[in-house]
Scaffold this active site. Structure first.
Site, mmCIF file in Angstrom:
data_model
loop_
_atom_site.group_PDB
_atom_site.id
_atom_site.type_symbol
_atom_site.label_atom_id
_atom_site.label_comp_id
_atom_site.label_asym_id
_atom_site.label_seq_id
_atom_site.Cartn_x
_atom_site.Cartn_y
_atom_site.Cartn_z
ATOM 1 C CE LYS A 229 -4.314 -1.665 1.314
ATOM 2 N NZ LYS A 229 -5.828 -1.592 2.256
ATOM 3 N NE ARG A 263 -7.719 -7.989 0.326
ATOM 4 C CZ ARG A 263 -7.505 -7.133 -0.660
ATOM 5 N NH1 ARG A 263 -6.491 -6.316 -0.497
ATOM 6 N NH2 ARG A 263 -8.390 -7.196 -1.908
#
Length: 317
Positions: A229, A263
């Site tokens: 991210k 995740r």
């Protein structure tokens, strides 16, 4: 290491049972979209998406998350079109594996189709922005991931501001848990996610990572969606393709602070990292024992047969 007091440690998914008091599940990511954040559409084709999911299972993933629409702002996709993307992948993976499958969607109609196709979990990045989704989950008897975010689906939320980002995230999740329970979702079917980077800047997300124990303290298995991210790129000044080490560090930090699902894109590396944490915590035995187990350490080029320790297996139906 923070060990949360889980209200329901053992979770019965459709085809697997996971004891989150002794397991950190690795969720693999399969985005069947032409504009996905990380892979830029490399798994948009049906064959490519199914292949990626099954390779993740082969690499040790406990869970596969299948999505047809990214969280990022953009034009809405009709429910029928989104279902056409995710349902065939779910059906194909379910036919080949008992892995936990989630559908990453915030639309009730897509959720219904995904559950019928074999999904065990609805992963809602909007935290039940559509209250009908809670009813679909309750009627289907499946799990739901409740994620913190502020924006309406696929819309811009400029310059998010918080007084205390973690306290506000925890309060939001607590209220959404109450919404799910009121709709009839069973408490042992609820998972929470603070939403790393979702309507948060890098400083917000780093604080969520540092104080993840407060999220895990809600008592429901907590999911950390940290892989590749923007907060990792900004913290380290690295591109998307250079964020593996940072992703693993963030996932491990969250796991040590109580996350029980991570995740991740790099499944093999992530599985190794989580299994090492489990071994260090005494939740599983090492794969084998050889080093300093005898009178001498044999040369690495000619090792003796390892003394195998018993493996810890997940209970399965």
């Amino acid at each position: 290491m923070f060990e949360p007091r889980l209200l329901h440690p053992v979770h019965e998914f459709g085809h697997r049972t996971v004891d989150f008091s002794r397991r950190i599940a690795v969720m693999a990511i399969v985005n069947r979209t032409p504009d996905s954040f990380y892979d830029s559409g490399s798994t948009f084709g049906l064959h490519e998406a199914v292949g990626a999911a099954l390779r993740a299972v082969g690499a040790g993933a406990d869970w596969v998350d299948i999505g047809g629409v990214p969280f990022a702002p953009g034009p809405a996709l009709p429910a029928a079109a989104e279902a056409e993307r995710v349902v065939p992948v779910i059906e194909a993976v379910r036919a080949e594996s008992d892995v936990v499958i989630s559908a990453d969607t915030f639309l009730p109609a897509v959720a219904e189709a995904a559950i019928e196709a074999g999904a065990d979990v609805i992963n809602d990045t909007t935290g039940l922005a559509d209250p009908d989704l809670a009813r679909v989950v309750a009627d289907g008897g499946v799990h739901v991931v409740l994620t913190h975010s502020l924006a309406r689906p696929r819309t811009v939320y400029p310059r998010p501001r918080y007084g205390d980002v973690v306290a506000e995230v925890v309060d939001f999740l607590r209220r959404r848990v109450d919404t799910a329970l009121a709709a009839g979702v069973a408490p042992e079917k609820i998972i929470v996610d603070p939403g790393h980077d979702l309507n948060k800047n890098t400083l917000h997300t780093l604080e969520v990572t540092r104080r993840f124990d407060e999220v895990a303290g809600l008592g429901y298995p907590a999911l950390a969606a940290v892989s590749n991210k923007d907060f990792i790129g900004e913290a380290l000044d690295v591109s998307k393709r250079e964020r593996t080490a940072g992703s693993l560090a963030a996932a491990a930090m969250c796991a040590m602070n109580g996350a029980r699902i991570v995740r991740m894109h790099g499944v093999e590396e992530s599985v190794q990292a989580m299994r090492l944490i489990e071994a260090a915590m005494g939740w599983r035995e090492p794969a084998y024992l050889r080093h300093n187990m005898g009178e001498v350490n044999e040369p690495a080029a000619d090792p003796p047969s390892p003394v195998r320790a018993p493996r810890v297996r997940e209970a399965r139906r």
